[in-house]
Motif scaffolding. Sequence first.
Motif, PDB file in Angstrom:
ATOM      1  N   HIS A  88       0.862  -1.087   0.065  1.00 35.22           N
ATOM      2  CA  HIS A  88      -0.142  -0.014   0.035  1.00 35.22           C
ATOM      3  C   HIS A  88       0.696   1.391   0.136  1.00 35.22           C
ATOM      4  CE1 HIS A  88      -2.854   2.874   0.772  1.00 35.22           C
ATOM      5  NE2 HIS A  88      -2.764   3.180   2.000  1.00 35.22           N
ATOM      6  N   ALA A  89       1.787   1.138   0.839  1.00 35.59           N
ATOM      7  CA  ALA A  89       2.855   2.483   0.918  1.00 35.59           C
ATOM      8  C   ALA A  89       3.316   2.797  -0.491  1.00 35.59           C
ATOM      9  CB  ALA A  89       3.986   2.093   1.934  1.00 35.59           C
ATOM     10  N   TRP A  90       3.656   1.673  -1.231  1.00 34.73           N
ATOM     11  CA  TRP A  90       4.575   2.002  -2.597  1.00 34.73           C
ATOM     12  C   TRP A  90       3.395   2.047  -3.786  1.00 34.73           C
ATOM     13  CZ3 TRP A  90       9.467   2.710  -3.527  1.00 34.73           C
ATOM     14  CH2 TRP A  90      10.357   2.552  -2.734  1.00 34.73           C
ATOM     15  N   LEU A  91       2.239   1.516  -3.564  1.00 29.73           N
ATOM     16  CA  LEU A  91       1.344   1.952  -4.773  1.00 29.73           C
ATOM     17  C   LEU A  91       0.116   2.829  -4.457  1.00 29.73           C
ATOM     18  CD1 LEU A  91       0.576  -2.125  -5.579  1.00 29.73           C
ATOM     19  CD2 LEU A  91       1.891  -0.357  -6.870  1.00 29.73           C
ATOM     20  N   HIS A  92       0.335   3.622  -3.358  1.00 35.50           N
ATOM     21  CA  HIS A  92      -0.781   4.673  -2.957  1.00 35.50           C
ATOM     22  C   HIS A  92      -0.918   5.697  -4.026  1.00 35.50           C
ATOM     23  CE1 HIS A  92       2.862   7.097  -1.630  1.00 35.50           C
ATOM     24  NE2 HIS A  92       2.025   8.002  -1.864  1.00 35.50           N
ATOM     25  N   ARG A  93      -0.019   6.059  -4.824  1.00 37.04           N
ATOM     26  CA  ARG A  93      -0.137   7.096  -5.964  1.00 37.04           C
ATOM     27  C   ARG A  93      -1.121   6.579  -7.231  1.00 37.04           C
ATOM     28  NH1 ARG A  93       2.511  11.667  -5.219  1.00 37.04           N
ATOM     29  NH2 ARG A  93       4.131  11.641  -3.675  1.00 37.04           N
ATOM     30  N   VAL A  94      -1.275   5.212  -7.176  1.00 37.27           N
ATOM     31  CA  VAL A  94      -1.982   4.301  -8.436  1.00 37.27           C
ATOM     32  C   VAL A  94      -3.371   4.733  -7.993  1.00 37.27           C
ATOM     33  CG1 VAL A  94      -2.479   2.390  -9.613  1.00 37.27           C
ATOM     34  CG2 VAL A  94       0.100   2.996  -8.817  1.00 37.27           C
ATOM     35  N   PRO A  95      -4.349   5.157  -9.175  1.00 37.38           N
ATOM     36  CA  PRO A  95      -5.674   5.229  -8.798  1.00 37.38           C
ATOM     37  C   PRO A  95      -6.120   3.724  -8.361  1.00 37.38           C
ATOM     38  CG  PRO A  95      -5.149   6.154 -10.929  1.00 37.38           C
ATOM     39  CD  PRO A  95      -3.717   5.568 -10.176  1.00 37.38           C
ATOM     40  N   GLY A  96      -7.011   3.726  -7.271  1.00 39.53           N
ATOM     41  CA  GLY A  96      -7.283   2.257  -6.575  1.00 39.53           C
ATOM     42  C   GLY A  96      -6.123   1.891  -6.146  1.00 39.53           C
ATOM     43  N   GLY A  97      -5.001   2.341  -6.029  1.00 34.34           N
ATOM     44  CA  GLY A  97      -3.826   1.845  -5.582  1.00 34.34           C
ATOM     45  C   GLY A  97      -3.968   0.627  -4.252  1.00 34.34           C
ATOM     46  N   LEU A  98      -4.797   1.168  -3.484  1.00 35.61           N
ATOM     47  CA  LEU A  98      -5.220   0.344  -2.273  1.00 35.61           C
ATOM     48  C   LEU A  98      -5.679  -0.921  -2.751  1.00 35.61           C
ATOM     49  CD1 LEU A  98      -5.027   0.051   0.886  1.00 35.61           C
ATOM     50  CD2 LEU A  98      -7.231   1.123   1.074  1.00 35.61           C
ATOM     51  N   GLY A  99      -6.680  -1.116  -3.558  1.00 30.99           N
ATOM     52  CA  GLY A  99      -7.239  -2.440  -4.123  1.00 30.99           C
ATOM     53  C   GLY A  99      -6.461  -3.151  -4.884  1.00 30.99           C
ATOM     54  N   VAL A 100      -5.236  -2.441  -5.688  1.00 32.94           N
ATOM     55  CA  VAL A 100      -4.337  -3.017  -6.302  1.00 32.94           C
ATOM     56  C   VAL A 100      -3.283  -3.556  -5.375  1.00 32.94           C
ATOM     57  CG1 VAL A 100      -2.526  -2.777  -8.038  1.00 32.94           C
ATOM     58  CG2 VAL A 100      -4.591  -1.536  -8.459  1.00 32.94           C
ATOM     59  N   ALA A 101      -3.022  -2.949  -4.400  1.00 30.59           N
ATOM     60  CA  ALA A 101      -2.282  -3.564  -3.202  1.00 30.59           C
ATOM     61  C   ALA A 101      -2.803  -4.670  -2.723  1.00 30.59           C
ATOM     62  CB  ALA A 101      -1.855  -2.234  -2.181  1.00 30.59           C
ATOM     63  N   ASN A 102      -3.958  -4.833  -2.380  1.00 29.16           N
ATOM     64  CA  ASN A 102      -4.709  -5.850  -1.854  1.00 29.16           C
ATOM     65  C   ASN A 102      -4.376  -7.077  -2.896  1.00 29.16           C
ATOM     66  OD1 ASN A 102      -6.069  -5.790   0.708  1.00 29.16           O
ATOM     67  ND2 ASN A 102      -6.308  -3.886  -0.356  1.00 29.16           N
ATOM     68  N   VAL A 103      -4.597  -6.910  -4.056  1.00 30.67           N
ATOM     69  CA  VAL A 103      -4.491  -8.048  -5.133  1.00 30.67           C
ATOM     70  C   VAL A 103      -3.227  -8.200  -5.047  1.00 30.67           C
ATOM     71  CG1 VAL A 103      -4.433  -8.384  -7.522  1.00 30.67           C
ATOM     72  CG2 VAL A 103      -6.225  -7.065  -6.602  1.00 30.67           C
ATOM     73  N   PHE A 104      -2.190  -7.784  -4.974  1.00 31.74           N
ATOM     74  CA  PHE A 104      -0.719  -8.033  -5.179  1.00 31.74           C
ATOM     75  C   PHE A 104      -0.314  -8.758  -3.902  1.00 31.74           C
ATOM     76  CE2 PHE A 104      -0.019  -5.192  -8.720  1.00 31.74           C
ATOM     77  CZ  PHE A 104       0.658  -5.979  -9.627  1.00 31.74           C
ATOM     78  N   ALA A 105      -0.894  -8.116  -2.935  1.00 30.52           N
ATOM     79  CA  ALA A 105      -0.651  -8.814  -1.620  1.00 30.52           C
ATOM     80  C   ALA A 105      -1.158 -10.279  -1.501  1.00 30.52           C
ATOM     81  CB  ALA A 105      -1.102  -8.125  -0.309  1.00 30.52           C
ATOM     82  N   CYS A 106      -2.509 -10.541  -1.927  1.00 30.84           N
ATOM     83  CA  CYS A 106      -3.055 -11.745  -1.951  1.00 30.84           C
ATOM     84  C   CYS A 106      -2.162 -12.600  -2.852  1.00 30.84           C
ATOM     85  CB  CYS A 106      -4.659 -11.881  -2.396  1.00 30.84           C
ATOM     86  SG  CYS A 106      -5.660 -11.002  -1.490  1.00 30.84           S
ATOM     87  N   ALA A 107      -1.737 -12.070  -3.996  1.00 28.71           N
ATOM     88  CA  ALA A 107      -0.856 -12.921  -4.902  1.00 28.71           C
ATOM     89  C   ALA A 107       0.277 -13.408  -4.230  1.00 28.71           C
ATOM     90  CB  ALA A 107      -0.619 -12.248  -6.010  1.00 28.71           C
ATOM     91  N   LEU A 108       1.092 -12.512  -3.529  1.00 24.45           N
ATOM     92  CA  LEU A 108       2.373 -12.908  -2.797  1.00 24.45           C
ATOM     93  C   LEU A 108       2.122 -13.762  -1.737  1.00 24.45           C
ATOM     94  CD1 LEU A 108       4.348  -9.295  -3.098  1.00 24.45           C
ATOM     95  CD2 LEU A 108       4.834 -11.430  -4.451  1.00 24.45           C
TER      96      LEU A 108
END
Length: 452
Positions: A88-108
Amino acid sequence: MSVFGIGVAYGVATLLVMFSGMPIAFALGAVAIVFMGIYMPSASLDTVTQNVYEEMASITLLSIPLFILKGAAIGKSRAGQDLYSALHAWLHRVPGGLGVANVFACALFAAMAGSSPATCSAIGSAGIPEMRKRGYSGGFAAGIIAAGGTLGILLPPSITMILFAVAAEKSLGRLFLAGIGPGLLLVSLFGFYAVYRFRREYAAAEAVYKNGGPEAAILARDEYTLAERFSVLPRVIPFVLLLTGVMIALYGGYATPSETAGLGGLLALALIAAIYSVWRPSDLAPIMKSTIRESTMLMMIIGMSLLYSYVMSYLHISQSVAESIVAMHLPRWELLFAILVMVVVLGFFLPPVSIILMTAPIILPPLRAANFDIIWFGVVMTIVMEMGLIHPPVGLNIFVIRNVAPDIPLREVIWGTLPFVLLMMLAVLLLCFVPEISTGLPDLVMGPDGSR
C-alpha cells in the motif's frame, strides 16, 4: 445389476451421504466400503487399510503437510499485514492503489502460503477494514480479497496442483511452472478491474461532493514519504527472498518438491522467530495445531477419495463413463466445454480437493484421447475450480470473508465477487486461444494434425 445401474446407485448414494452433513472424507469412505461389501469379494474388505496406505505412500504427497506448515507459520504471524502495508505504501499513488495493493498482497501471500482460506484471512483482516475506512464499498472490498484468495490454488506451491499431479501422474514441477503465467494473468486482470471499479466509485463520490453533498472518504489521499516507504521493507523482503529461493530450488532442479517444502517450512519458522519473536512453545502451539488439523483433514480426504476412486475403477464405473463420453464423438472443444461445465457444477457443492480426486479417473482418458495436454488442462481446471471458491452456494472464500468482515451483508459479498468470476472465465478463454500463456509451447493443445 448392470454397470450403469451400479454407477447411478454409487453417485446417488454419495450425494445422499454428503447432503446428510457427514464430513467429506468419511462420506466417501463409507460409500466406498459399503459398495465393496456388496459388489466386491469379501476379501477386499481386508485390504482397505492396505489400499489406502499404498495410495497415500507417495513422496509427492509428503510435500502437502510441509507446505501447510510454511503457510501456517506465515499466516499466524504478522507477515500478511506487513506485506499488505508495504504494498500500500508503494502503490498509494496509483488510482485504486489500495485495491491493487490488496490484489498483489493476496498473490504474494498465496504464493508463500499455498492456501486460499489462509490468504483471505491474513490479507482480509488487514485489507478490508482499511479499504472500508477509505470509502471503498463493502462489495468491492470483499470481492477483491475473496478473488485474490483464489490465487492460492493456482500460484505455486499449490496443494490443489500437487493432488492433480498425483492423480494425473504428471510432473509436479512442470505443473507448478505452467501455473505461473495464468496466475500473473489473473493478477493483472484483477488489478485492472480494481482500478476501473475505483474510478467509478471515485467519480460517483466526487459528483455527490460537487453537488453539495458530504466529502466521502474515498476522495481522501494518503501520502507517504520516501523514508516511510523504505521503512516498511525490512520485514517484508526476507519473506519475498524465501519465496524466490524456494522457486529457484524447485525449478532449478536443486531439490525435489518435498525437499523444497521442508526447507520452506523450516525457513519460514526461522524468519518469524527472528522478525516477530515467535519462538516460544506458546507461540508455536497455534502454528503446529493448525498444521496438524489441516494436514489431517486433507490427508483423510485424499485417502478416502483414492479408495472411492479405486472402488469406482474396480466396478468399471469410471471406465464405462469415460468410454461413453468418447463414444459420443464430441468435437474436442465441445468435450472440453462439457467437462468444464461439469466441474463448475461440482464446484457448487465440493471443494477442489474432492473434485480432482473424484473426477480424474473419468475425465482424463477422454481428454488424452482428444489430444489435450494434461498439464495445460490441469491449469485450466484449477482456474475453473477457483470459481467454486467464490460463487454460492458453497463459496468457501465467501464464508471466510464473512468471518473476517461480518458487517458486510452476504448479498454484497456475493455481488462483489461476480465480476471476478467473469474475469476468470475470460482467463480460461484466453488460455484456450493462447495456450502459450501457460506453457510457452504452441502445440500443447493441438492435435497431431496441427488443428486446434
